[in-house]
Motif scaffolding. Structure first.
Motif, PDB file in Angstrom:
ATOM      1  N   PHE A 138       0.830  -1.200   0.000  1.00 26.62           N
ATOM      2  CA  PHE A 138       0.000   0.000   0.000  1.00 26.62           C
ATOM      3  C   PHE A 138       0.866   1.253   0.000  1.00 26.62           C
ATOM      4  N   VAL A 139       1.877   1.228   0.844  1.00 26.90           N
ATOM      5  CA  VAL A 139       2.732   2.403   0.971  1.00 26.90           C
ATOM      6  C   VAL A 139       3.395   2.727  -0.362  1.00 26.90           C
ATOM      7  N   THR A 140       3.949   1.706  -1.011  1.00 25.90           N
ATOM      8  CA  THR A 140       4.595   1.925  -2.307  1.00 25.90           C
ATOM      9  C   THR A 140       3.606   2.420  -3.342  1.00 25.90           C
ATOM     10  N   SER A 141       2.427   1.809  -3.373  1.00 22.67           N
ATOM     11  CA  SER A 141       1.398   2.206  -4.339  1.00 22.67           C
ATOM     12  C   SER A 141       1.004   3.663  -4.149  1.00 22.67           C
ATOM     13  N   LEU A 142       0.789   4.060  -2.901  1.00 21.91           N
ATOM     14  CA  LEU A 142       0.397   5.434  -2.625  1.00 21.91           C
ATOM     15  C   LEU A 142       1.509   6.411  -2.976  1.00 21.91           C
ATOM     16  N   LYS A 143       2.728   6.114  -2.531  1.00 21.39           N
ATOM     17  CA  LYS A 143       3.829   7.052  -2.739  1.00 21.39           C
ATOM     18  C   LYS A 143       4.146   7.232  -4.218  1.00 21.39           C
ATOM     19  N   GLU A 144       4.143   6.136  -4.955  1.00 18.70           N
ATOM     20  CA  GLU A 144       4.456   6.234  -6.378  1.00 18.70           C
ATOM     21  C   GLU A 144       3.336   6.923  -7.146  1.00 18.70           C
ATOM     22  N   SER A 145       2.088   6.635  -6.778  1.00 20.38           N
ATOM     23  CA  SER A 145       0.952   7.296  -7.435  1.00 20.38           C
ATOM     24  C   SER A 145       0.991   8.792  -7.179  1.00 20.38           C
ATOM     25  N   PHE A 146       1.277   9.168  -5.929  1.00 17.51           N
ATOM     26  CA  PHE A 146       1.349  10.587  -5.583  1.00 17.51           C
ATOM     27  C   PHE A 146       2.550  11.254  -6.255  1.00 17.51           C
ATOM     28  N   ARG A 147       3.658  10.518  -6.350  1.00 14.87           N
ATOM     29  CA  ARG A 147       4.845  11.105  -6.969  1.00 14.87           C
ATOM     30  C   ARG A 147       4.568  11.458  -8.430  1.00 14.87           C
ATOM     31  N   THR A 148       3.931  10.534  -9.155  1.00 11.18           N
ATOM     32  CA  THR A 148       3.601  10.801 -10.560  1.00 11.18           C
ATOM     33  C   THR A 148       2.580  11.923 -10.681  1.00 11.18           C
ATOM     34  N   ALA A 149       1.576  11.897  -9.806  1.00 15.59           N
ATOM     35  CA  ALA A 149       0.515  12.904  -9.870  1.00 15.59           C
ATOM     36  C   ALA A 149       1.018  14.286  -9.454  1.00 15.59           C
TER      37      ALA A 149
END
Length: 814
Positions: free
Chosen positions: A477-488
């Motif tokens: 979850f942490v990786t998914s959130l951080k990477e999604s936010f980083r791209t966004a």
């Protein structure tokens, strides 16, 4: 004999065209609405009944104690499937069903968001969706195989053979080939589990780490069970406590967490949070709609009866002659019932035409795909309605007219007063009671929905655009959130630099999308504290116009405030903090963090739900470190909130699309508006209110024709009385008042009964809202005055016409 009945019936219907026309209009309107509603109710009640062995199929419901209160959800842990399969030999098949969204490559090499269902191979053993291509026993066994619908096959492969071909789906960071091994017929409209692609549930490890998948307190989708026999449900429930002790071990708490089985036939009518992504309908809505249809039809039947008795003066001699010539009581009843049947049958034809014309409006109103089909069930409903209306509308006139005495009729001594005066007054009272019951209910619903539209939600919803950002699937979850936010974040900054926009923010959840995560952790006293959590970036409070009560906002700079929290007032009240800024969440489970600000209470969900404690953070690590419970009802991909300077919608869309194509070329752009999302939360009740209003309008129209007939009947039986009064010097207005006050009183009685009863009945509907408001009694008073005035207008119009007639014409035969 029956041939003569029909010939005479047709002759009478064509002879009295005005009466026949009024009856047909009333019954056609009632049947048109009734056919639509009853067919709709039949469709909704038929959901999921096409599966074989329906009585052996169940869905698992989760019961969990949170903050001392038992909560229920149809979402359940992924680990439950294997545990149930091993523990309960009563189970023939079991399958988890989980939703996911991934990127898919289309034949033209563009990408689109594709919804998938992750299921076990037993899914197609439990639910009997017809398999058109492939071997049913070998589906979904291989991790990288999928089963698709006809429509999906056409979208990806056109007219080519889909079996053996592959669809590329993005799993994690890479696109993976999934081979098509089966094609299912497109699910019918009465299916509660819509899907396009079925994928083996083994692929859940692409979306979560193993720890979360093995947790009993993290729920995903739902689980379906097929038992060896229906009678084994009780034995599973009796063994549940032992099963939970064995499964939870040291975490076991009596009654803290357990599971029950609910029939698949009830799935379409499940309510509350965590329905597992199935299509649901409130059963109460069906009964309300069916009640409206029945009341409208009942008013139409009363009109039919009224008109039939109104013609009694012209048909009384016909009855007398028939009886003198030897006609029996039963033969006369048959004659009048056949006339009622023919009128109803003809009205049903017009009603079907009206239903077909109203169908697009009805489907648009309720967001359904109802299609009027004429199968055995539909013909049964239609034939039943015709017989019911024939009995309701034709029975009293048939027995009343057939019971007339020929001697009185032929000697001219018959005076028709519609039987007893109580019945005549009662019918008028009942018609207006029903009509104003519906009108008052509409008034209450309109007032409530208006109050909701004007209610301060704690944020500014105007001129805020919501952009769906691409997801980043990951086992963590942490990786998914951080990477999604980083791209966004890169995209957010590109929009923030444009002059069209005043502020931007990223968020996991928006109002009413059920995406605020439900989390919890144990307190020192052993109780579980549950709250909502949202992860944000950028200028979140400014973009939504939220008010900061204490402290400061989160720093919008990337990497800043990674251990800082914002909480709402409800969160602070839960811990009785006088000054929440600088406080830390009780207990030593959480990583180092600090509450830096308190946000004024806002509604994170629709106004059906009260305000709950909410925590807002930038980084997930500090939150995940301390929680023991997690419930996610939506995807984890962030959404971009953009507040614009301008109201020019096209200009805003063009600006967003321009920046989107620079960074996410090939990925479809999805834009919505926050104010529309807010209003969408109440669409079901808005639609119900419109339907009640339509029912009320039709009821009033039919009741008006009924009142017209009742007044005409009253004057038809008292023409000589009016003539005598005129000769003795009575004025037209005094005669009008004499007749008008009678109808005014009966109408007033109906209105007075309807208004408080509607208020009482609608309290049940209002209870679903956390914020509710009832109309003032002044509104009800004005409605009552309007009802009486409407009645007087009709009555005095007819009475003046009768009182202005020449008494010589009515008394010359005396």
């Amino acid at each position: 004999m029956f041939r003569n009945y029909f010939k005479i019936a047709f002759r009478n219907l064509f002879k009295h065209k005005l009466h026949t026309g009024i009856n047909l209009i009333g019954l056609s309107l009632g049947l048109g609405v009734g056919i639509l509603i009853f067919f709709f109710v039949q469709l909704e009640l038929s959901f999921d009944t096409f599966h074989q062995d329906l009585d052996r199929i169940y869905r698992i419901k989760t019961h969990e104690r949170i903050d001392g209160e038992m909560t229920e959800t149809y979402s359940s842990p992924v680990i439950l499937e294997a545990a149930f399969r091993e523990e309960f030999p009563q189970i023939e098949a079991i399958s988890g069903v989980t939703n996911a969204e991934v990127q898919a490559i289309l034949p033209d090499q563009s990408t689109q968001t594709q919804r998938i269902r992750l299921v076990h191979a037993d899914f197609l053993k439990i639910l009997t969706f017809p398999l058109l291509k492939g071997d049913r026993s070998n589906q979904l066994l291989d991790r990288y195989t999928i089963v698709i619908t006809e429509e999906t096959a056409s979208k990806y492969f056109g007219t080519e053979e889909p079996i053996g071909k592959s669809i590329q789906l993005k799993m994690g960071e890479d696109f993976v080939d999934f081979r098509v091994t089966g094609v299912l017929r497109n699910p019918p409209v009465n299916n509660s589990i819509p899907f396009e692609i079925l994928m083996p549930i083994k692929n859940m490890d692409y979306f979560s780490d193993q720890e979360s998948l093995d947790s009993w307190y993290n729920v995903w989708g739902f689980n379906l069970v097929k038992l060896n026999s229906p009678g084994q449900v009780a034995s599973i429930h009796q063994s549940m406590e032992a099963f939970m002790k064995k499964s939870l071990g040291e975490q076991y708490e009596e009654g803290g967490l357990y599971f029950t089985l609910t029939p698949l036939s009830e799935m379409h009518f499940s309510e509350g949070a965590g329905t597992g992504g199935v299509e649901t309908t409130q059963k109460s809505l069906l009964w309300i709609l069916a009640g409206i249809a029945f009341l409208v039809l009942l008013i139409a039947c009363i009109n039919f009866t009224t008109m039939a008795i109104g013609r009694s003066t012209t048909r009384a001699k016909e009855v007398g002659v028939r009886k003198t010539m030897g006609a029996s009581f039963g033969q006369l009843i048959n004659q009048f019932l056949i006339e009622a049947f023919l009128t109803t049958l003809l009205a049903s034809v017009f009603g079907l035409v009206l239903a077909e014309l109203l169908l697009p409006t009805f489907n648009d109103l309720f967001q359904k795909e109802l299609d009027i089909v004429y199968g055995p069930v539909q013909f049964g409903i239609l034939f039943g309605l015709v017989l019911l209306i024939t009995a309701l509308a034709g029975a009293y006139p048939a027995f009343f007219l057939s019971g007339l005495r020929p001697i009185k009729v032929l000697k001219g001594n018959l005076s028709i007063h519609f039987g007893k005066q109580g019945l005549r007054k009662g019918l008028v009272t009942f018609q207006f009671f029903v009509s104003f019951l519906l009108i008052a209910s509409t008034l209450i619903m309109v007032n409530q929905m208006e109050a909701i539209r004007d209610y301060d939600l704690g944020f500014d919803q105007e001129q805020v655009v919501v952009v769906e950002m691409p997801d980043y699937p990951s086992k963590s979850f942490v990786t998914s959130l951080k990477e999604s936010f980083r791209t966004a974040e890169t995209f957010r900054q590109s929009l923030a630099s444009r002059s069209e926009f005043s502020s931007t923010a990223l968020t996991v959840a928006t109002y009413g999308d059920d995406a605020f995560w439900q989390v919890g952790f144990p307190l020192e006293d052993g109780s579980l504290f549950s709250f909502k959590v949202n992860f944000v970036a950028g200028e979140y409070l400014n973009t939504l116009g939220m008010e900061l009560k204490e402290g400061r906002s989160l720093n919008p700079q990337v990497g800043a405030d990674s251990s800082a929290f914002l909480v709402n007032e409800a969160f602070a009240r839960a811990f009785r903090w006088e000054d929440p800024t600088g406080e830390m969440i009780p207990g030593n489970r959480f990583d180092s963090h600090q509450i830096v600000g308190v946000v004024k209470d806002f509604h994170h969900a629709s106004l059906y739900q009260p305000i709950e404690p909410v925590l807002i953070a930038k980084s997930p690590e500090a939150v995940f470190s301390g929680i023991s419970n997690l419930m996610i009802n939506s995807t984890t991909n962030p959404k971009l909130l953009v507040r614009s300077h301008t109201k020019d919608i096209q200009l805003v869309k063009n600006a967003i699309e321009e920046e989107w194509n620079k960074q996410f070329s090939g990925i479809p752009l999805s834009i919505s508006f926050l104010d529309e999302t807010v209003q969408a939360q109440y669409q079901a009740d808005e639609r119900l209110g419109k339907m009640v209003f339509i029912g009320a309008a039709i009821a009033i129209l039919i009741a008006t024709m009924g009142l017209f007939a009742m007044v005409a009947l009253s004057f038809a039986g008292r023409t000589k009385e009016i003539g005598v009064r005129k000769v003795l010097g009575a004025s037209s207005w005094s005669i009008s008042w004499l007749f008008g006050k009678e109808f005014m009183v009966t109408t007033l009685i109906g209105v007075v009964i309807a208004l408080p009863l509607s208020y009482f009945l609608m309290q049940t509907w209002l209870e679903q809202f956390a914020v509710k408001e009832s109309p003032s009694w002044i509104s009800f008073g004005l409605l009552a005055i309007g009802g009486v005035a409407f009645t007087l207008l009709i009555v005095y119009g007819q009475s003046l016409k009768a009182s202005l007639s020449n008494p010589v014409n009515t008394l010359k035969d005396e």
